[in-house]
Design a protein around this motif. Sequence first.
Motif, PDB file in Angstrom:
ATOM      1  N   LYS A 111       0.846  -1.189   0.000  1.00 27.83           N
ATOM      2  CA  LYS A 111       0.000   0.000   0.000  1.00 27.83           C
ATOM      3  C   LYS A 111       0.891   1.252   0.000  1.00 27.83           C
ATOM      4  CE  LYS A 111      -3.781  -2.028   2.718  1.00 27.83           C
ATOM      5  NZ  LYS A 111      -4.521  -1.954   4.011  1.00 27.83           N
ATOM      6  N   PRO A 112       0.399   2.389  -0.460  1.00 20.15           N
ATOM      7  CA  PRO A 112       1.136   3.638  -0.267  1.00 20.15           C
ATOM      8  C   PRO A 112       1.449   3.839   1.215  1.00 20.15           C
ATOM      9  CG  PRO A 112      -0.707   3.979  -1.761  1.00 20.15           C
ATOM     10  CD  PRO A 112      -0.857   2.584  -1.214  1.00 20.15           C
ATOM     11  N   GLN A 113       2.680   4.198   1.498  1.00 19.49           N
ATOM     12  CA  GLN A 113       3.187   4.340   2.871  1.00 19.49           C
ATOM     13  C   GLN A 113       3.348   2.996   3.586  1.00 19.49           C
ATOM     14  OE1 GLN A 113       4.360   7.393   4.162  1.00 19.49           O
ATOM     15  NE2 GLN A 113       4.073   7.823   1.980  1.00 19.49           N
ATOM     16  N   GLY A 114       3.214   1.908   2.834  1.00 18.46           N
ATOM     17  CA  GLY A 114       3.447   0.594   3.423  1.00 18.46           C
ATOM     18  C   GLY A 114       4.905   0.395   3.779  1.00 18.46           C
TER      19      GLY A 114
ATOM     20  N   HIS B   2      24.790   1.089  -0.993  1.00 18.35           N
ATOM     21  CA  HIS B   2      24.334   0.611  -2.301  1.00 18.35           C
ATOM     22  C   HIS B   2      22.863   0.219  -2.272  1.00 18.35           C
ATOM     23  CE1 HIS B   2      24.393  -1.218  -6.232  1.00 18.35           C
ATOM     24  NE2 HIS B   2      24.084  -2.409  -5.742  1.00 18.35           N
ATOM     25  N   TYR B   3      22.473  -0.530  -1.226  1.00 18.06           N
ATOM     26  CA  TYR B   3      21.077  -0.981  -1.183  1.00 18.06           C
ATOM     27  C   TYR B   3      20.127   0.192  -0.953  1.00 18.06           C
ATOM     28  CZ  TYR B   3      17.401  -4.439  -0.849  1.00 18.06           C
ATOM     29  OH  TYR B   3      16.271  -5.197  -1.100  1.00 18.06           O
ATOM     30  N   SER B   4      20.539   1.158  -0.169  1.00 10.78           N
ATOM     31  CA  SER B   4      19.717   2.358   0.022  1.00 10.78           C
ATOM     32  C   SER B   4      19.495   3.064  -1.306  1.00 10.78           C
ATOM     33  CB  SER B   4      20.385   3.312   1.017  1.00 10.78           C
ATOM     34  OG  SER B   4      20.431   2.754   2.307  1.00 10.78           O
ATOM     35  N   HIS B   5      20.541   3.146  -2.111  1.00 11.74           N
ATOM     36  CA  HIS B   5      20.424   3.777  -3.425  1.00 11.74           C
ATOM     37  C   HIS B   5      19.418   3.029  -4.294  1.00 11.74           C
ATOM     38  CE1 HIS B   5      21.574   5.761  -7.161  1.00 11.74           C
ATOM     39  NE2 HIS B   5      21.757   4.569  -7.704  1.00 11.74           N
ATOM     40  N   LEU B   6      19.483   1.708  -4.278  1.00  8.56           N
ATOM     41  CA  LEU B   6      18.538   0.916  -5.072  1.00  8.56           C
ATOM     42  C   LEU B   6      17.100   1.144  -4.605  1.00  8.56           C
ATOM     43  CD1 LEU B   6      20.365  -2.528  -5.440  1.00  8.56           C
ATOM     44  CD2 LEU B   6      20.357  -0.590  -7.019  1.00  8.56           C
TER      45      LEU B   6
ATOM     46  N   ARG C 262      20.246  -4.477   7.910  1.00  7.35           N
ATOM     47  CA  ARG C 262      18.888  -4.236   8.405  1.00  7.35           C
ATOM     48  C   ARG C 262      18.335  -2.992   7.736  1.00  7.35           C
ATOM     49  NH1 ARG C 262      20.123  -5.441  14.823  1.00  7.35           N
ATOM     50  NH2 ARG C 262      20.396  -7.707  14.574  1.00  7.35           N
ATOM     51  N   VAL C 263      17.149  -3.137   7.185  1.00 11.64           N
ATOM     52  CA  VAL C 263      16.555  -2.082   6.369  1.00 11.64           C
ATOM     53  C   VAL C 263      15.122  -1.823   6.815  1.00 11.64           C
ATOM     54  CG1 VAL C 263      15.778  -1.464   4.045  1.00 11.64           C
ATOM     55  CG2 VAL C 263      17.964  -2.647   4.347  1.00 11.64           C
ATOM     56  N   ILE C 264      14.775  -0.552   6.960  1.00 14.21           N
ATOM     57  CA  ILE C 264      13.394  -0.121   7.127  1.00 14.21           C
ATOM     58  C   ILE C 264      13.144   0.955   6.078  1.00 14.21           C
ATOM     59  CG2 ILE C 264      11.676   0.918   8.652  1.00 14.21           C
ATOM     60  CD1 ILE C 264      13.321  -0.097  11.022  1.00 14.21           C
ATOM     61  N   ALA C 265      12.140   0.740   5.224  1.00 12.96           N
ATOM     62  CA  ALA C 265      11.827   1.687   4.163  1.00 12.96           C
ATOM     63  C   ALA C 265      10.307   1.785   4.021  1.00 12.96           C
ATOM     64  CB  ALA C 265      12.460   1.262   2.853  1.00 12.96           C
TER      65      ALA C 265
ATOM     66  N   GLU D 295      11.330   5.431   0.412  1.00 13.35           N
ATOM     67  CA  GLU D 295      12.046   6.338   1.306  1.00 13.35           C
ATOM     68  C   GLU D 295      12.707   5.480   2.378  1.00 13.35           C
ATOM     69  OE1 GLU D 295      11.216   9.951   4.543  1.00 13.35           O
ATOM     70  OE2 GLU D 295       9.559   9.157   3.327  1.00 13.35           O
ATOM     71  N   VAL D 296      14.007   5.602   2.494  1.00 10.40           N
ATOM     72  CA  VAL D 296      14.755   4.768   3.440  1.00 10.40           C
ATOM     73  C   VAL D 296      14.752   5.425   4.818  1.00 10.40           C
ATOM     74  CG1 VAL D 296      16.982   3.713   3.973  1.00 10.40           C
ATOM     75  CG2 VAL D 296      16.197   3.850   1.595  1.00 10.40           C
ATOM     76  N   LYS D 297      14.234   4.716   5.796  1.00 13.70           N
ATOM     77  CA  LYS D 297      14.224   5.204   7.171  1.00 13.70           C
ATOM     78  C   LYS D 297      15.457   4.737   7.945  1.00 13.70           C
ATOM     79  CE  LYS D 297      10.087   7.117   6.953  1.00 13.70           C
ATOM     80  NZ  LYS D 297       9.902   8.585   7.097  1.00 13.70           N
ATOM     81  N   GLU D 298      15.917   3.548   7.597  1.00 17.51           N
ATOM     82  CA  GLU D 298      17.073   2.985   8.306  1.00 17.51           C
ATOM     83  C   GLU D 298      17.742   1.957   7.409  1.00 17.51           C
ATOM     84  OE1 GLU D 298      17.618  -0.087  12.021  1.00 17.51           O
ATOM     85  OE2 GLU D 298      16.276   1.619  12.350  1.00 17.51           O
ATOM     86  N   ALA D 299      19.062   1.975   7.376  1.00 17.00           N
ATOM     87  CA  ALA D 299      19.832   0.952   6.667  1.00 17.00           C
ATOM     88  C   ALA D 299      21.203   0.875   7.329  1.00 17.00           C
ATOM     89  CB  ALA D 299      19.962   1.284   5.187  1.00 17.00           C
TER      90      ALA D 299
END
Length: 264
Positions: free
Chosen positions: A133-136, A179-183, A258-261, A190-194
Amino acid sequence: MTPQKDNWSANKYAKHASFVPKLGSVILDKLDPQSNEHVLDFGCGDGVLTKLLASKTRCVTGIDASQAMIDHARQDDAPQNVSYHTVNGYDLDTWFDAHEKAGPYDAVFSSATLHWLKEDPIKAIRNIHHVLKPQGRFVAEFGGFMNCGEVKTALVHALNKRGIDGNAASPWFFPSAEHYSHLLVENGFEVKEAELVPRMTELNTDIKGWIETFGFAFLERLANEQERAQVAQEVQDYLQPSFQREDGKWFIMYVRLRVIAVKK
């Protein structure tokens, strides 16, 4: 995409790698699932974390490329609010459009899976974006830069000296956080944490057991079972001085990304 051979065994996974879902609870906490949400478990494996996730939210859809792992998950007293499906991550968009009647997910959760999608990691990201969903939320942990580096390097070297391109044999995509944030940003997030998180990890058995469970792509390049066993023993012997503790326990230095986006 190249059709994938199912190299996974639920019994072998439980014997040599039960630490994987146990250590995945950290990223599950970061997901912070809500009681009204429908969540996709991308790469659910044998369903250990999927069941835990189902206890915290309205319903969970678990997908995995391995039919053997999905069969095991279905047999293991699956909660009523969980459904399991054999779906390759590269085909998620097509499957979702054809089969998921409940609509887009509130969140996508993934533990110890995305490093296996080396062939086209951008396609995996786009598929996750497609089903949200948008903002998911997209919350994941997987192998990052330098993950299991000593074992990978030793396997690559063992194949190279036998005239096989060891680096090409590697099935793993271990990106840096940058690199993964760029992808992610390039593909609608939108990347919140990486962040990369080093984690010394105690193995269930030994290096040979780990290679048998996770290093099958290297071993398949070898001529026969005798040579495969030889390489696994060779790698273990090479790593023994630094990776076997005084009490005989074996360890590998994992480095998890660890990624939160959030979907824009």
